[in-house]
Scaffold this motif. Structure first.
Motif, PDB file in Angstrom:
ATOM      1  N   ALA A  69      33.923  25.312  42.558  1.00 53.24           N
ATOM      2  CA  ALA A  69      33.401  24.082  43.156  1.00 53.24           C
ATOM      3  C   ALA A  69      32.936  24.371  44.573  1.00 53.24           C
ATOM      4  N   GLY A  70      31.924  23.643  45.004  1.00 54.55           N
ATOM      5  CA  GLY A  70      31.443  23.770  46.369  1.00 54.55           C
ATOM      6  C   GLY A  70      32.383  23.103  47.356  1.00 54.55           C
ATOM      7  N   GLY A  71      32.319  23.544  48.608  1.00 50.75           N
ATOM      8  CA  GLY A  71      33.200  22.995  49.630  1.00 50.75           C
ATOM      9  C   GLY A  71      33.036  21.496  49.808  1.00 50.75           C
ATOM     10  N   ALA A  72      31.798  20.990  49.748  1.00 47.08           N
ATOM     11  CA  ALA A  72      31.573  19.553  49.910  1.00 47.08           C
ATOM     12  C   ALA A  72      32.232  18.769  48.785  1.00 47.08           C
ATOM     13  N   THR A  73      32.151  19.287  47.564  1.00 46.80           N
ATOM     14  CA  THR A  73      32.794  18.623  46.424  1.00 46.80           C
ATOM     15  C   THR A  73      34.309  18.634  46.574  1.00 46.80           C
ATOM     16  N   GLN A  93      47.640  31.688  26.784  1.00 50.28           N
ATOM     17  CA  GLN A  93      48.455  32.861  26.474  1.00 50.28           C
ATOM     18  C   GLN A  93      47.803  34.117  27.045  1.00 50.28           C
ATOM     19  N   GLY A  94      48.601  34.915  27.757  1.00 49.62           N
ATOM     20  CA  GLY A  94      48.087  36.138  28.360  1.00 49.62           C
ATOM     21  C   GLY A  94      47.373  35.926  29.679  1.00 49.62           C
ATOM     22  N   ARG A  95      47.344  34.679  30.164  1.00 50.47           N
ATOM     23  CA  ARG A  95      46.702  34.361  31.436  1.00 50.47           C
ATOM     24  C   ARG A  95      47.666  33.541  32.286  1.00 50.47           C
ATOM     25  N   PRO A  96      47.402  33.386  33.588  1.00 51.40           N
ATOM     26  CA  PRO A  96      48.245  32.498  34.400  1.00 51.40           C
ATOM     27  C   PRO A  96      48.289  31.097  33.801  1.00 51.40           C
ATOM     28  N   GLU A  97      49.356  30.353  34.095  1.00 48.97           N
ATOM     29  CA  GLU A  97      49.537  29.041  33.469  1.00 48.97           C
ATOM     30  C   GLU A  97      48.467  28.037  33.870  1.00 48.97           C
ATOM     31  N   VAL A  98      47.803  28.260  34.991  1.00 46.29           N
ATOM     32  CA  VAL A  98      46.678  27.413  35.402  1.00 46.29           C
ATOM     33  C   VAL A  98      45.570  28.308  35.946  1.00 46.29           C
ATOM     34  N   PRO A  99      44.310  27.862  35.839  1.00 41.94           N
ATOM     35  CA  PRO A  99      43.227  28.637  36.452  1.00 41.94           C
ATOM     36  C   PRO A  99      43.202  28.410  37.958  1.00 41.94           C
ATOM     37  N   PRO A 100      42.820  29.413  38.736  1.00 39.63           N
ATOM     38  CA  PRO A 100      42.640  29.185  40.169  1.00 39.63           C
ATOM     39  C   PRO A 100      41.371  28.376  40.426  1.00 39.63           C
ATOM     40  N   ILE A 101      41.348  27.716  41.572  1.00 37.92           N
ATOM     41  CA  ILE A 101      40.130  27.085  42.076  1.00 37.92           C
ATOM     42  C   ILE A 101      39.409  28.100  42.955  1.00 37.92           C
ATOM     43  N   ALA A 102      38.102  28.245  42.763  1.00 38.97           N
ATOM     44  CA  ALA A 102      37.274  29.076  43.636  1.00 38.97           C
ATOM     45  C   ALA A 102      36.332  28.158  44.402  1.00 38.97           C
ATOM     46  N   ILE A 125      40.817  30.884  45.525  1.00 35.42           N
ATOM     47  CA  ILE A 125      39.788  31.849  45.926  1.00 35.42           C
ATOM     48  C   ILE A 125      38.789  31.134  46.827  1.00 35.42           C
ATOM     49  N   VAL A 126      38.376  31.782  47.895  1.00 30.29           N
ATOM     50  CA  VAL A 126      37.310  31.258  48.753  1.00 30.29           C
ATOM     51  C   VAL A 126      36.159  32.248  48.731  1.00 30.29           C
ATOM     52  N   LEU A 139      41.305  33.314  58.908  1.00 30.24           N
ATOM     53  CA  LEU A 139      42.316  32.382  58.415  1.00 30.24           C
ATOM     54  C   LEU A 139      42.206  32.217  56.899  1.00 30.24           C
ATOM     55  N   ALA A 140      40.973  32.143  56.394  1.00 36.84           N
ATOM     56  CA  ALA A 140      40.781  32.020  54.948  1.00 36.84           C
ATOM     57  C   ALA A 140      41.335  33.237  54.216  1.00 36.84           C
ATOM     58  N   ALA A 141      41.205  34.416  54.822  1.00 40.23           N
ATOM     59  CA  ALA A 141      41.727  35.636  54.200  1.00 40.23           C
ATOM     60  C   ALA A 141      43.249  35.605  54.109  1.00 40.23           C
ATOM     61  N   GLN A 142      43.899  34.904  55.042  1.00 41.60           N
ATOM     62  CA  GLN A 142      45.355  34.771  54.998  1.00 41.60           C
ATOM     63  C   GLN A 142      45.794  33.743  53.956  1.00 41.60           C
ATOM     64  N   ARG A 143      44.993  32.703  53.772  1.00 39.14           N
ATOM     65  CA  ARG A 143      45.390  31.580  52.932  1.00 39.14           C
ATOM     66  C   ARG A 143      44.889  31.691  51.490  1.00 39.14           C
ATOM     67  N   SER A 144      43.976  32.634  51.235  1.00 42.03           N
ATOM     68  CA  SER A 144      43.326  32.671  49.926  1.00 42.03           C
ATOM     69  C   SER A 144      42.930  34.095  49.575  1.00 42.03           C
ATOM     70  N   ASP A 145      42.413  34.241  48.370  1.00 35.84           N
ATOM     71  CA  ASP A 145      41.754  35.480  47.960  1.00 35.84           C
ATOM     72  C   ASP A 145      40.295  35.336  48.380  1.00 35.84           C
ATOM     73  N   LEU A 146      39.885  36.049  49.417  1.00 42.76           N
ATOM     74  CA  LEU A 146      38.571  35.849  50.030  1.00 42.76           C
ATOM     75  C   LEU A 146      37.540  36.799  49.433  1.00 42.76           C
ATOM     76  N   ILE A 147      36.401  36.231  49.040  1.00 41.96           N
ATOM     77  CA  ILE A 147      35.250  37.004  48.589  1.00 41.96           C
ATOM     78  C   ILE A 147      34.109  36.748  49.564  1.00 41.96           C
ATOM     79  N   VAL A 148      33.589  37.803  50.180  1.00 45.19           N
ATOM     80  CA  VAL A 148      32.419  37.684  51.050  1.00 45.19           C
ATOM     81  C   VAL A 148      31.213  38.140  50.243  1.00 45.19           C
ATOM     82  N   ALA A 149      30.318  37.195  49.971  1.00 43.30           N
ATOM     83  CA  ALA A 149      29.177  37.454  49.086  1.00 43.30           C
ATOM     84  C   ALA A 149      27.892  37.041  49.795  1.00 43.30           C
ATOM     85  N   GLY A 150      27.209  37.989  50.395  1.00 44.26           N
ATOM     86  CA  GLY A 150      25.955  37.682  51.069  1.00 44.26           C
ATOM     87  C   GLY A 150      26.089  37.679  52.574  1.00 44.26           C
ATOM     88  N   ASP A 151      24.946  37.637  53.253  1.00 45.39           N
ATOM     89  CA  ASP A 151      24.901  37.716  54.716  1.00 45.39           C
ATOM     90  C   ASP A 151      24.755  36.340  55.356  1.00 45.39           C
TER      91      ASP A 151
END
Length: 247
Positions: A69-73, A93-102, A125-126, A139-151
């Motif tokens: 989901a987008g940040g605004a949403t 089965q075979g996965r975490p009990e809930v999906p993460p939010i990205a 995930i951010v 701060l996001a890297a401390q609080r989440s799994d951070l993905i930097v995608a693009g410049d």
């Protein structure tokens, strides 16, 4: 609930109706609109929802590896962690009990001390870009799994590739309209699940896609119906090399 296309069936198996393909990554959009095309009522999509829409919404989350989901949403809809559900035990089965939010956000204007980042059973995930404020990225890297995608802005192809690298290949995107448009413009959308509420709202509400132009041909593959609400599934035929391009 009943299926009215491509065949007629009462009480179809919703899990089976929305099962992901087993042989490739898949990105699904799930949106709700009014009969005149509005993507929200009084600023939120919940006003257009129904009991059937909520059941399908929960099923789609249970089937997904990750909810995007987008940040605004996330801010507007008040996203929190996905709660565990007993009905998902077999689905997951075979996965975490809930999906993460990205969460996709260029500005990182997110409540990084809120429950979505402090109480989530599956680490949130951010997805952001190099241009995001450095202090917020740290701060996001401390609080989440951070993905930097693009410049300068988030590169959606890199964002999706980053999720795939984490083994998250069954993607469920819940908007908003700008994120949907960016994904479509990058030719990343495989399926659209569209709930159509029997309601006229007028006004200036957004469509399910706003922003970048895209022309994505879709085929109607399924229609369910309950209490006048239509649940349409549209799929996109892909080029043979598409799965390789998305990895």
């Amino acid at each position: 609930m009943r299926r009215i296309y491509p065949d007629i069936q009462d009480n179809p198996d919703i899990v089976q109706a929305y099962a992901y393909p087993d042989d490739r990554p898949w990105l699904r959009l799930n949106m709700v609109v009014s009969a005149d095309g509005a993507a929200w009522l009084d600023g939120r999509s919940g006003g257009l929802s129904s009991k059937g829409d909520k059941r399908i919404f929960q099923t789609l989350r249970g089937l997904a590896d990750v909810v995007v989901a987008g940040g605004a949403t996330v801010r507007k809809e008040g996203y929190g962690p996905v709660p565990p559900r007993a009905s998902w035990a077999e689905l997951r089965q075979g996965r975490p009990e809930v999906p993460p939010i990205a969460v996709i956000s260029r500005s990182l204007a997110l409540d990084l001390d809120g429950p979505l980042f402090t109480d989530a059973p599956s680490r949130t995930i951010v997805i952001t870009c190099e241009h995001a404020p450095l202090d917020r990225r740290r701060l996001a890297a401390q609080r989440s799994d951070l993905i930097v995608a693009g410049d300068e802005c988030v590169d959606m192809k890199l964002a999706v590739a980053g999720l795939h690298e984490r083994g998250l290949t069954r993607l469920l995107c819940e908007g908003g309209p700008r994120v949907n448009a960016q994904l479509s413009a990058c030719d990343l959308v495989d399926e659209l699940c569209l709930s159509i509420s029997p309601l006229l709202v007028g006004g200036d509400a957004a469509r399910i896609q706003n922003g970048e132009h895209a022309k994505v041909p879709l085929s109607l593959s399924q229609v369910l119906e309950e209490e006048g609400v239509l649940f349409c599934t549209y799929t996109r035929e892909r080029r043979d090399d598409r799965a390789d391009d998305a990895v």
